[in-house]
Design an enzyme around this catalytic site. Structure first.
Site, short mmCIF file in Angstrom:
data_model
loop_
_atom_site.label_atom_id
_atom_site.label_comp_id
_atom_site.label_asym_id
_atom_site.label_seq_id
_atom_site.Cartn_x
_atom_site.Cartn_y
_atom_site.Cartn_z
N LYS A 1 6.22 -1.36 0.41
CA LYS A 1 4.69 -0.56 0.27
C LYS A 1 3.85 -0.65 -1.12
CE LYS A 1 4.93 2.11 4.42
NZ LYS A 1 4.58 3.50 5.04
N LYS B 1 9.80 -5.78 12.59
CA LYS B 1 9.92 -4.52 13.63
C LYS B 1 8.36 -4.41 14.28
CE LYS B 1 8.73 0.13 11.62
NZ LYS B 1 9.12 1.25 11.45
N LYS C 1 3.37 0.34 13.91
CA LYS C 1 2.20 0.82 14.58
C LYS C 1 1.05 0.38 13.50
CE LYS C 1 3.34 5.70 13.81
NZ LYS C 1 3.43 5.88 12.27
#
Ligand code: AMP
Ligand code: TRP
Length: 346
Positions: A112, A197, A200
């Site tokens: 990130k 993956k 969301k």
């Protein structure tokens, strides 16, 4: 009695990955066999750029979806992290136990922070300290088990290290927790890119089934899933990731439906490798996957619509949940403050 804690960030609309990888088991198993705490961990959503109105909306929606999925406020505590001060109180103590080096080694931080740097955003300091807050979430309840997807195992390992270190330095204060994972679909992959993956926070939703997608859209997304070259249906995660993902999803949905029907789960047709043998085309497999996913989502969406029509009731559940959480966490965090040598405030 075993204590379970898990959390979910309000950073996007919940996906089938969240449901099959986490929520289904919280609902079907965990809340019934333990003192269970489930939290919408809103403070964790502030570690990257965010819009206040969106966090507010997603926090409400996430809590409402968890209730719609079947978390029972009579049985478990459902609450919003920022409503219980003990999390940030304890987080600071754990920052004083963690080292800079071990926080920088976290895979999620590396990924990130690299992304934030690339896009020219600053890397928030809270992104680095995030695992200390997550450890506080867990340790404040003397949690034994933390049900999470594979991507969170490293953070739970760090939590264990911090608990052991704290206990050695300052005396037995925390229970050393362990991560637990569901047998299948621990990692649901993106339908358009089965090597990544189903997350969301992705921008493009074509490979992501959202729990609140309308059911025709759900069906279309499944039917358009990327499959692998070759025609026969075999379960091979490395060589055939697209088909393996569909088989995992089918198996997990069937287990969920069976558990919901009171059959105890796990049984009848929920082993992905065994399921492969009953298909000779991708088309037939996709149709069954679409039916199974719709079968899981339809009742959930119906309950969501009823709950969302009464936001006051959801707020009351969250207030009561925060009260229960606080009552457990406060003495644990007070004990930790005393153990490190801080004078008691009360
Ligand atoms: P997050 O969406 O990262 O806040 O994750 C909330 C919970 O859902 C965590 O326990 C994750 O490990 C789990 N989770 C998220 N995405 C997936 C996925 N694609 N497959 C399985 N579990 C997931
Ligand atoms: N870090 C977790 C995630 O990204 C969410 C989380 C925060 C959590 N605190 C937790 C999960 C405590 C389990 C226990 O998914």
């Amino acid at each position: 009695m075993t204590t379970i804690f898990s959390g979910i960030k309000p950073t996007g609309d919940l996906t089938l990955g969240n449901y099959l990888g986490a929520i289904s088991r919280w609902v079907r198993v965990d809340q019934h066999r333990a003192d269970a705490f489930f939290s919408v961990v809103d403070l964790h959503a502030l570690t990257v750029e965010h819009e206040p109105a969106r966090i507010r909306r997603l926090s409400r929606r996430t809590a409402t979806l968890l209730l719609a999925a079947g978390l029972d406020p009579q049985v478990c505590a459902l609450f919003v992290q920022s409503h219980v001060d003990e999390h940030t109180r304890l987080s600071y103590l754990l920052e004083c136990v963690a080292t800079d080096g071990e926080l920088r080694r976290m895979i999620q931080y590396r990924e990130k922070s690299a992304r934030a740097r690339e896009s020219g955003e600053g890397v928030r300091f809270s992104l680095l300290s995030y695992p200390a807050l997550m450890a506080a979430d867990i340790l404040a309840y003397r949690t034994d088990e933390v049900p999470v997807g594979e991507d969170q195992r490293q953070h739970v390992e760090l939590t264990r290290d911090l608990a052991v270190r704290f206990n050695q330095r300052y005396g037995e204060t925390f229970t050393v927790p362990r991560a637990t994972a569901p047998p299948v679909a621990a990692r649901v992959m993106d339908l358009q890119d089965p090597t990544g993956k189903m997350g969301k926070s992705h921008a493009d939703g074509a490979g992501i089934v959202y729990l609140l997608d309308d059911l025709d859209t759900v069906r279309r997304k499944v039917m358009r899933a990327v499959t692998d070259s070759g025609r026969d249906v075999v379960y091979d995660r490395a060589a055939r990731p697209g088909v393996a993902n569909l088989l995992d999803i089918l198996a997990a949905c069937r287990a969920d439906l069976a558990a919901g029907a009171g059959a105890g789960g796990g049984g009848g047709g929920s082993d992905p490798a065994a399921l492969a043998a009953s298909y000779d085309s991708y088309g037939a497999l996709k149709r069954d996957v679409a039916d199974a996913v719709v079968g899981v989502l339809r009742p959930l969406q119906e309950r969501y619509a009823r709950l969302a029509a009464d936001p006051g009731a959801v707020e009351a559940v969250l207030r009561a949940g925060a009260g229960r959480a606080r009552a457990v966490a406060r003495p644990v965090v007070d004990a930790a403050y005393a153990a490190v040598g801080l004078l008691p405030a009360r």
